[in-house]
Write an enzyme that holds these catalytic residues in place. Sequence first.
Site, short mmCIF file in Angstrom:
data_model
loop_
_atom_site.label_atom_id
_atom_site.label_comp_id
_atom_site.label_asym_id
_atom_site.label_seq_id
_atom_site.Cartn_x
_atom_site.Cartn_y
_atom_site.Cartn_z
N LYS A 36 21.95 -19.53 -14.52
CA LYS A 36 20.99 -19.68 -13.43
C LYS A 36 20.37 -18.32 -13.10
CE LYS A 36 23.52 -22.59 -10.51
NZ LYS A 36 23.58 -23.17 -9.16
N HIS A 52 28.73 -13.43 0.62
CA HIS A 52 28.93 -14.77 0.06
C HIS A 52 30.41 -15.12 -0.12
CE1 HIS A 52 28.18 -18.39 -2.22
NE2 HIS A 52 28.90 -17.91 -3.23
N GLU A 76 35.92 -16.18 -5.25
CA GLU A 76 35.50 -17.11 -6.32
C GLU A 76 36.63 -17.28 -7.34
OE1 GLU A 76 32.62 -18.86 -6.42
OE2 GLU A 76 31.30 -17.80 -5.04
N HIS A 107 27.59 -22.10 2.79
CA HIS A 107 26.14 -21.96 2.94
C HIS A 107 25.73 -22.09 4.41
CE1 HIS A 107 25.75 -23.16 -1.55
NE2 HIS A 107 25.85 -21.84 -1.39
N GLU A 147 23.50 -29.08 -14.54
CA GLU A 147 23.92 -29.27 -13.17
C GLU A 147 23.71 -30.68 -12.64
OE1 GLU A 147 22.35 -26.70 -9.85
OE2 GLU A 147 24.34 -25.92 -10.14
N ASN A 176 31.18 -26.18 -6.54
CA ASN A 176 30.71 -25.99 -5.17
C ASN A 176 31.81 -26.10 -4.14
OD1 ASN A 176 28.13 -25.22 -5.08
ND2 ASN A 176 27.27 -27.21 -4.58
N ARG A 199 29.37 -30.65 -12.45
CA ARG A 199 29.30 -29.25 -12.05
C ARG A 199 29.49 -29.07 -10.54
NH1 ARG A 199 25.02 -25.31 -15.13
NH2 ARG A 199 25.28 -23.49 -13.83
N ARG A 213 7.14 -15.69 -22.20
CA ARG A 213 7.82 -16.99 -22.25
C ARG A 213 9.27 -16.89 -22.70
NH1 ARG A 213 2.92 -18.24 -24.51
NH2 ARG A 213 1.49 -19.28 -23.06
N LYS A 222 34.91 -21.74 -15.69
CA LYS A 222 33.51 -22.09 -15.41
C LYS A 222 32.81 -22.57 -16.67
CE LYS A 222 29.30 -20.90 -13.05
NZ LYS A 222 28.51 -19.97 -12.25
N HIS A 239 31.69 -24.37 -0.80
CA HIS A 239 30.34 -23.83 -0.67
C HIS A 239 29.45 -24.54 0.33
CE1 HIS A 239 31.44 -21.28 -3.95
NE2 HIS A 239 30.25 -20.72 -4.01
ZN ZN Z 1 29.69 -18.86 -4.92
#
Ligand code: ZN
Length: 360
Positions: free
Chosen positions: A143, A265, A185, A252, A237, A245, A241, A121, A227, A248
């Site tokens: 994340k 990416h 980035e 994507h 998020e 993106n 936030r 856990r 960031k 992005h």
């Molecule tokens: Zn990214």
Amino acid sequence: MAVVEVNLGKDSYNIHIGAGILSELGQLMRQFAFTAKALVVSDENVGAIYGAVVVETLRQAGFSPRLVCVKPGETAKAYETAMTLYTAAIEEGLDRRSPIVALGGGVVGDLAGFVAATYLRGVPFIQVPTSLLAQVDSSVGGKVAINHPLGKNLIGAFYQPQLVVIDTAVLATLPRRELYAGLAEVIKYGLIADRDFFHYINEKSNAILAMDNNVLTAIISRSCRIKADIVEQDARESALRMVLNFGHTIAHAIEAGTGFAQFNHGEAVAIGMRGAALVSHYMGIAEPEVVENVCGTIRRFHLPLSVAGCSAAKLHSYLLHDKKVIGGKINWILLRSVGEVQVHSDVPEQIVSRVLAEIT
Ligand code: ZN
Ligand code: ADP
């Protein structure tokens, strides 16, 4: 040498950045009340180059580390690989206060972080990101995830590391293409939040591309700070936030539309940032110079500006399938000027089509 403090209440931690600090990892870990057993997770590329240094610094600091190297690449972010890491942790006898160290790029960070978040856990998690992309992106935000055969990052958690150690010198062995991807980035942070930083990146482009350690330390710490400022206000998020993106939504669609093969990416984000700048201009929000600024910088760092081999129509359909698109509405992060963003959910279809035609 720089330290960025990420302030998240009881989950606060520090990011140490500098050339050659990999060999200080053991010493830096001694400040915590960890038990001696430690699991170091890496991939075969990074582990072969830096595994021994990390094992040695941990031994010298009194730890008994076990190094486990997974196959390089996105396929390692799988349930089966996580299982082999749980097995290693159990066999080694790691307890609730034994650290799991991620030594590698974003893939290793996501995977090892997911295992750290779930084994018993949750056990202490230490991040040693070795790709520029992981250093400026995954070091902040908490994340962690593995993939499901039906989609990327579908199984995961928010789990903060206790310490992040970024050695700029390890970037010397990173493939150039991966370095450029990380710079996409970095450029993004300048565009969304810091006009002076954006100019600094352009001024120092030669030093960056020549891997000057002082300049790398400066751009990595500034990126992490930007960031962190955003994540500190929005750890889970929600709306704020979203600005992270920028570029992005289109990125994507490009990644999915080209079968995750043609672009990495960062390259997809570069094209996506150009697309978002064009949308901003056609919406009458941004001056044409903003688009030129964005494109000039992307070019300077050897990143692509357009997609070949994927039609605008195909991109458009992937755009509407993005998991962040709710009720058919795309939340566009648009630029007003360099360093200033606005969120718009009312971009007309014609503008989107026009921009997609322009970038394909
Ligand atoms: Zn990214
Ligand atoms: P990313 O960090 O871009 O999200 P990966 O974790 O897949 O993605 O890392 C990109 C590639 O670069 C992988 O093949 C990884 O083994 C390799 N790599 C990462 N860091 C280094 C480094 N410092 N030196 C050499 N190769 C590296």
